[in-house]
Design an enzyme around this catalytic site. Structure first.
Site, PDB file in Angstrom:
ATOM      1  CE  LYS A 141      10.188   8.083  -7.343  1.00 39.35           C
ATOM      2  NZ  LYS A 141      11.111   6.814  -7.499  1.00 39.35           N
ATOM      3  CB  SER A 165      10.808   5.392  -4.503  1.00 39.93           C
ATOM      4  OG  SER A 165      11.564   4.946  -5.513  1.00 39.93           O
ATOM      5  CB  SER A 196      11.943   2.665  -8.174  1.00 42.06           C
ATOM      6  OG  SER A 196      12.839   2.759  -6.610  1.00 42.06           O
TER       7      SER A 196
END
Length: 487
Positions: A80, A155, A179
């Protein structure tokens, strides 16, 4: 061997040990897969084939010499884009950091590199991890591989979509209010948020420091344990990591649930929950009973209803403090069209941050301001304590709790982007876990209207073993995790 990118970590590791597969072959297969479908999914912000192939060659050398037998050696991973990677751009999917190349690795990256993992690149996300759909990226929205007109969640939507689409063998995400788990549920993959303090946050770009945790997104539960083994443990660079020994999580993978007591809190089956999602969860819960668990469907956590309000005071307050550092002076985007220092700082923030980030900074700044601190932030922290105490009390009776990951299936792109409240409600089932600092995992349990449904299993602090045991037993008795989207 065809479609190498579909392998799990444990499958690929076995082939690498047997010398019937090389890391270079596996890495090239993943890179070709990214090249083939990335224009449809948009899961990646940065792909670094040269670095990946160099790491793969080194892993092959070590594997062939017998110097390493680590299960992550030579296995390609995506990271990420809010986790610092030395020499690889780390943008947080924001204009503010679009050209930042960190001079150091996050602790989790150091730990993966020590095991000779292969880093393919960085995944798309909601800007500074603020969002539930990966539509808040400054670069492009990510699309759900199961339906390209729908969101992958957020996210960590880029990481979840990439694993669902087999662009890597596994990925890392971060979880502040759901997330990792919510996009895992939306994309039919496994996502685990560890106990707060189990995994180092050093090198994770801060959103809300008392809530953030890094965790794995994988194709099955066995892979999840392997990654968790690698990244867990105390870190002197992060004072919030716990100095507790890390167990071998693979030993928790027992395919039955005999003597386990599971609670199903009714507050998580919220008003507005899609009937098809509810029916899918009820079927999954019955399967847990068949596997030997004692399930109580009449559990109550009455303060759960306040979790959303608590989160959207605490998280923006911490974000407003953490994001104050982006002033255009030290690093990142800098507004240059003025000689006035104060105007330059103001314009840097106005032009560098997206709408959702600015919204949360304003919410947090307001909640922390003189005259409102006691009424909002302090009260939210007191209710946070009530929520945590409620979990502590319920875990005196139950070994784990079972809930939906999300009350709905993935929604359409653009459907909630102009309605922040509806967007925030996407995480209503996951937020309480972060508020209390608990571990939780989302696993695939079926489909509603052709779209994935996830089940969340919540555990006691530092008891990841129990939730992994529940997840593994369910997974072994079903085949939902083996379903693949047609892209």
């Amino acid at each position: 061997m065809d479609e190498l990118y579909k392998l799990t970590i444990h499958q690929a590791a076995q082939l690498l040990r047997q010398r019937s597969l090389s890391s270079v072959e596996l890495t090239k297969a993943c890179l070709q897969r990214i090249e083939q479908i990335e224009s449809k999914i948009r899961a990646c912000v940065t792909v670094c084939p040269d670095i990946a192939l160099e790491q793969a060659k080194e892993a092959d050398r070590l594997l062939q010499s017998g110097e390493t037998i680590d299960p992550l050696a030579g296995i390609p991973v995506l990271i990420k884009d809010n986790i610092c990677t030395k020499g690889i751009k780390t943008t947080c999917s924001s204009k503010m950091l679009q050209n930042l190349i960190p001079p150091y690795d996050a602790t989790v990256i150091k730990r993966l590199k020590a095991r000779n993992a292969v880093i393919l690149g960085k995944t798309n996300m909601d800007e500074f991890a603020m969002g539930s759909s990966t539509e808040n990226s400054a670069f492009s929205p990510t699309r759900n591989p199961w339906d390209l007109d729908r969101v992958p969640g957020g996210s960590s939507g880029g990481s979840a979509a990439a694993i669902a689409a087999d662009e890597a063998i596994y990925a890392l995400g971060s979880d502040t209010g759901g997330s990792i788990r919510q996009p895992a549920g939306f994309c039919n993959v496994v996502g685990l948020k560890p106990t707060y303090g189990r995994v180092s946050r050093f090198g994770l770009v801060a959103f809300a420091s008392s809530l953030d945790q890094i965790g794995p997104i994988t194709k099955d539960v066995t892979d999840c344990t392997l990654v968790l083994n690698a990244i867990s443990g105390h870190d002197p660079m992060d004072s919030t990591t716990a100095p507790y020994p890390v167990p071998d999580y693979t030993k928790a993978l027992v395919p039955d649930l005999k003597d386990l007591r599971l609670g199903v809190p009714r507050e998580y089956f919220v008003e507005g929950m899609q009937p098809e999602v509810r029916a899918t969860l009820e079927t999954a819960i019955r399967k847990l009973e068949e596997l030997g668990a004692k399930v109580d469907t009449d559990v109550s956590l009455p303060h759960t209803g306040y979790a959303l309000a608590v989160y959207y005071i605490v998280a923006p307050s911490e974000a407003s403090a953490n994001l104050a550092r982006y002033d255009g002076v030290k690093y990142g985007y800098s507004y240059q069209e003025t000689d006035n220092m104060w105007e330059a700082m103001e314009k840097t923030k106005q032009n560098g941050f997206g709408a959702e980030v600015k919204r949360r900074i304003m919410l947090g700044t307001y909640a922390l301001s003189a005259g409102y601190y006691d009424a909002y932030y302090l009260k939210a922290q007191k209710v946070r304590t009530l929520i945590k105490n409620e979990f502590d009390e319920i875990f005196r009776t139950y070994d784990a709790l079972v809930t939906p990951t999300s009350p709905t299936v993935p929604f359409k792109l653009g459907e909630r982007i102009d309605d922040p409240l509806q967007m925030y409600l996407s995480d209503v089932c996951t937020l309480p876990v972060n508020i209390a600092g608990l571990p939780a995992i989302s696993i695939p349990v079926g489909f509603a209207n052709g779209l994935p449904v996830g089940m969340q299993i919540i555990g006691k602090p530092f008891d990841e073993e129990t939730i992994l045991r529940v997840a593994f037993a369910y997974e072994q008795a079903t085949d939902w995790h083996k379903r693949k989207p047609k892209i």
